[in-house]
Design an enzyme around this catalytic site. Structure first.
Site, PDB file in Angstrom:
ATOM      1  N   THR C 218       0.860  -1.184   0.000  1.00  0.00           N
ATOM      2  CA  THR C 218       0.000   0.000   0.000  1.00  0.00           C
ATOM      3  C   THR C 218       0.899   1.237   0.000  1.00  0.00           C
ATOM      4  OG1 THR C 218      -1.559  -1.254   1.332  1.00  0.00           O
ATOM      5  CG2 THR C 218      -1.927   1.112   1.190  1.00  0.00           C
ATOM      6  N   ALA C 237       0.768 -11.279   0.359  1.00  0.00           N
ATOM      7  CA  ALA C 237      -0.045 -10.052   0.315  1.00  0.00           C
ATOM      8  C   ALA C 237       0.813  -8.805   0.507  1.00  0.00           C
ATOM      9  CB  ALA C 237      -1.136 -10.127   1.371  1.00  0.00           C
ATOM     10  N   HIS C 238       0.183  -7.657   0.361  1.00  0.00           N
ATOM     11  CA  HIS C 238       0.870  -6.366   0.445  1.00  0.00           C
ATOM     12  C   HIS C 238       1.591  -6.174   1.766  1.00  0.00           C
ATOM     13  CE1 HIS C 238      -3.123  -4.369   1.965  1.00  0.00           C
ATOM     14  NE2 HIS C 238      -3.111  -5.640   2.243  1.00  0.00           N
ATOM     15  N   ASN C 239       2.784  -5.605   1.674  1.00  0.00           N
ATOM     16  CA  ASN C 239       3.577  -5.196   2.828  1.00  0.00           C
ATOM     17  C   ASN C 239       4.173  -6.344   3.627  1.00  0.00           C
ATOM     18  OD1 ASN C 239       1.445  -2.877   2.352  1.00  0.00           O
ATOM     19  ND2 ASN C 239       3.229  -1.959   3.325  1.00  0.00           N
ATOM     20  N   SER C 257       1.069  -7.479   5.625  1.00  0.00           N
ATOM     21  CA  SER C 257       1.965  -6.893   6.637  1.00  0.00           C
ATOM     22  C   SER C 257       2.585  -7.922   7.573  1.00  0.00           C
ATOM     23  CB  SER C 257       1.234  -5.832   7.471  1.00  0.00           C
ATOM     24  OG  SER C 257       0.762  -4.803   6.636  1.00  0.00           O
TER      25      SER C 257
END
Lengths: 338, 338, 338
Positions: C218, C237-239, C257
């Site tokens: 993000t 997934a993101h981060n 995350s």
């Protein structure tokens, strides 16, 4: 592109506590944010960062105070963050409309002027593409497939024939829509394939994550309802109906003809058997396996999934199971001795 | 293309009860079928629709009666439906043979006249393609890969080098066959990659669902046996052997060197550890994790998977676990008090 | 290309027992190896093959004797086998450097002389490609994406814009890197998309299996650490931050995350919730669902995952659960009767 804190406050509908003229260069995660950056604290869990973050300003929920930061107070800081992100950033590189010279577009297909068609994209006979839609490099649009307005079909996507896509739909790289459903009848000579004569309808404002597969119906349609969001590597089998606003997380798998109600949340790696109904607003926790219908607004966990209150009581009981065995054995001896 | 009911009865081998001259326009699901349409009732579970369906005719199992519908009575209505579907429909758009001008075909590759090679398909040096085979848009056929007759390789498929595909094989969009197995040895300096020098053999009449990955063997072959059917997003690791007629549902994962017997059924999201043998005809229920060999014709469930009779008794026991803890505590108090 | 046994012994650092001049034509699995072939016995589990294998020579661990085979004795036979495989084979067909005439390369992109760019590959504006890197057929490299030296990007891969790839990275077919993270905020009008403004960094010597998806952050970066190995159909997934040397097996899914420490092993189909930390060297067994932080070097199993010692005790207890219920009932009756 920088904004003053008062501009951001106006955009996200926040109460401003601090310096309205503070110049915000961009947003950053709470752990790494520095001077001139805006971050956010979405819940009590992240309150601990208030003491250490070097962000100049924070989007926070009501009741949080700080003498080191300017604050933007909103009821839902995560929504406030989303709105601020939309002010500062956009998800995609701006795309200049146009047809790349290497794209292969069937003679009977009309491309509206403001569309983008990327390198080696294929658009087959009878396909229709709405205004402002982007078909990126390497994607394949099958015969008679219809795509609405302002869609983004990213790279290496496959949309097979006779599929219907609404407006404002985003399809991420590697997605396959309209592949044959997994339908075979057993015979003495092996599996007899059942032709998959139906199709897929993706309604407006849907997003479909990378590598996801959505099969066409045997007869009729597989449907993804308006505004549903689907993450990566999800499998949706033939004849499923996904309700509007549903949230389907990564690696979920749905077997054939299952109905998922509006605003249902299926967390990561959930599996759902075929011919079931998950009532609207239900939540299925991660890795659960749903083997029966789920009532509206229920929360389920486990394989097979159970109402979460029972499921979590069972989980707690399992931690005590080895000890229970010892205690039972002890009781049996005591009784024997009497 | 319409048929009379007597034509359909002859095609699917059914006993006809009702109007032999009834004209059937097409097939439809039991819930939505209307006048002029044929539907089916595969099992007692769907008998409830007999009262409400507006279909003109139904394929049913023996013993089912209706005074509102013409009936086609067969031993296996699902097989009867499959046969009727094959009379009315075909899974794929008819493909006109030919090589699209944008395809990239190596100089030494001969394409038989009745093949179809789609847009931006790549066929590398040394590859061989059988008569009547279709290679659709964006698919890649590696060096020295051999594909049999009457295969359909749909869009954006990757078949790496030296892979062998039999006759009448269907490979759906986005499949990857012959990628390197996941083989590394640990060293003090990190993971040392083991070259994956083997290959993959896909036997005749296999179907492989969208997004599935089948890795090449380290040495020797990964084999998918004759007539096996594989659904979407399945992972088959290096050196696995899948028996003839096996059914592998969506999102199943097999670790390396595992042997799956003929006609085994692995339901959705099942995982199987490496170097195991699943005996012929065994059935593994959805989301199970197989951690040891499974005998022929066994039915297993759970993680780790157990014989289904025990697994379901355990599931029933779990529902009572919170109550067991209370009952045990009560007994302990009673004993103490005595 | 054949080698004498003494050449192989030198290459893999083994003590040679037997005929140093024995000519080894190639390697083969223990079950199928024949005369002139070299195989290996990695552990006691495979010792049974010593009596039956027709291999001329074997890589074995110390203490194993045979009067029918020449032996190469090493501390870690699997590592010895890996080294021998690297002597005899390579994973990839040799690629002749060059740009295929059908590739679409933006005007501002410079391709070093020893690179390979395959059919219908797309390299977008601002991208940078390191020396000796291969971009195979149908792959898409987005704007401003940077790829290091000696990488292999296999077929039909999608690397979106502004992604950074280190040196010696191998990306297998169908991988998608840099797709949008799954981030939306709830509003009364449906899901509000949060722009995914961050990126992905893949460090040196990473391998990423077929069909895997790694989302962009993000804000900030999703990071895959140096030397990590990732199998097929994995979702990151993101981060997320994956530590150096981590091993992520097929169909694992990580929510946003999450931090995975160095040398962690996540076995097949594991799921990990978001915002968690898995300490360095931890091992998560297959199909587990990690719902909380895991300490360094812990071994976990189950959904939700527990320390393996407890988890396996619970598994053993479950087998006895149906019997426990009967025993408890019996005790209750005995007490009542007194």
């Amino acid at each position: 592109m920088a904004f003053t804190l008062s501009q951001v406050a106006r955009e996200i509908g926040a109460e401003l506590k601090g310096n309205p003229d503070l110049e915000i260069a961009d947003l950053a995660p709470i752990e790494t944010a520095g001077p001139g950056q805006l971050s956010y604290i979405a819940s009590g869990k992240f309150k601990k960062y208030l003491a250490t973050t070097k962000a100049s300003a924070l989007i926070v929920f009501p009741g949080l105070e700080s003498d080191k930061h300017s604050l933007l107070v909103v009821g839902d800081p995560y929504l406030g963050f989303a709105k601020a992100m939309r002010l500062f950033y956009r998800s995609f590189l701006p795309t200049t409309p146009g047809k790349h010279k290497t794209a292969s577009i069937a003679d009977d297909v009309e491309i509206p002027k403001d569309c983008y068609i990327g390198e080696f994209a294929v658009i087959s006979r009878g396909a229709r593409i709405g205004e402002g839609t982007e078909i990126h490099a390497g994607s394949f649009i099958g015969e008679d497939t219809v795509i609405g307005k302002s869609c983004r079909i990213l790279q290496n996507v496959t949309l097979r024939e006779r599929v219907t896509i609404g407006d404002n739909v985003v399809i991420y790289p590697g997605v396959v829509i309209g592949s044959d459903g997994f339908g075979y009848a057993r015979t003495a000579d092996g599996h007899l394939k059942i032709p998959q004569a139906g199709t897929v309808i993706i309604e407006d404002n849907v997003e479909i994550g990378a590598g996801t597969t959505i099969d066409r119906a045997t007869l009729g349609e597989t449907v993804i309802g308006k505004g549903a969001i689907i993450d990566n590597l999800v499998q949706i089998a033939h004849n499923c109906k996904i309700g509007p606003g549903a949230v389907i997380c990564a690696q979920v798998g749905l077997a054939g003809s299952t109905i998922v109600g509006s605003n249902v949340i299926l967390a990561g790696q959930v599996g759902v058997a075929g011919h079931l109904t998950i009532g609207e607003g239900a939540v299925i926790e991660a890795q659960s396996g749903v083997a029966g219908d789920v009532p509206p607004r229920a929360v389920h966990f486990g394989t097979p999934s159970r109402e979460v209150y029972l499921a979590h009581k069972i989980e707690a009981g399992l931690n005590r199971l080895p000890d229970l065995i010892i205690r039972l054995k002890k009781l049996e001896r005591l009784i024997e001795d009497k």
